[in-house]
Design an enzyme around this catalytic site. Sequence first.
Site, PDB file in Angstrom:
ATOM      1  N   GLN A  25      -8.293  46.611  19.463  1.00 42.36           N
ATOM      2  CA  GLN A  25      -8.414  45.172  19.269  1.00 42.36           C
ATOM      3  C   GLN A  25      -7.730  44.765  17.961  1.00 42.36           C
ATOM      4  OE1 GLN A  25     -12.331  43.510  19.751  1.00 42.36           O
ATOM      5  NE2 GLN A  25     -11.626  41.480  19.214  1.00 42.36           N
ATOM      6  N   PHE A  26      -6.417  44.516  18.043  1.00 43.33           N
ATOM      7  CA  PHE A  26      -5.644  44.183  16.849  1.00 43.33           C
ATOM      8  C   PHE A  26      -6.136  42.907  16.173  1.00 43.33           C
ATOM      9  CE2 PHE A  26      -3.528  41.334  19.724  1.00 43.33           C
ATOM     10  CZ  PHE A  26      -3.025  40.315  18.925  1.00 43.33           C
ATOM     11  N   THR A  27      -6.829  42.043  16.909  1.00 40.97           N
ATOM     12  CA  THR A  27      -7.274  40.770  16.323  1.00 40.97           C
ATOM     13  C   THR A  27      -8.292  40.969  15.199  1.00 40.97           C
ATOM     14  OG1 THR A  27      -8.965  40.445  18.015  1.00 40.97           O
ATOM     15  CG2 THR A  27      -6.781  39.470  18.427  1.00 40.97           C
TER      16      THR A  27
END
Length: 167
Positions: free
Chosen positions: A78-80
């Site tokens: 989850q790069f966010t």
Amino acid sequence: MRAVIQRVDDAAVSVDGVEVARIARGILALVAVARDDAPQDLEWMARKIVELRIFDDQDGKLNLGLLDVGGELLVVSQFTLYGDCRKGRRPSYSNAAAPAEAQRIYGNFVEVVRRLVPGVQTGRFQAMMDVRLTNSGPVTLILDSPGRPKGSDPDNPVRHRTAPELE
């Protein structure tokens, strides 16, 4: 490297309506790769997730780790988690690793975790995923690898002082 971990009674990930991973009691780890992560960040994060004592012992105290309770682990990229919302209204993801590099590092991270917990389940990298979970407690923690102080900016590095310098 950054992770949000949640103690769960169960969790599952679906892609395009098809379930790709499911666990029973254990930990759901949402994991983001920073653009300057090093191998020691992967090792540290893997051990921290597996060894954190976030499960109840017989006295109801958070005193047991994932392996102590025979728990399962679901890792989802989850790069966010590296979204910086301090300026403007749209998050900046400049601290997140580029997709190709993030995929390589994330894959290495999953390999490290699988050495500790062989039955690790994963989401699908860069896919639009539906993540379902039953948070137990709730117990939710945010972890940052020690290579990057919380809220640090790689464009403005912070020099870490060693113990003798602090005296």
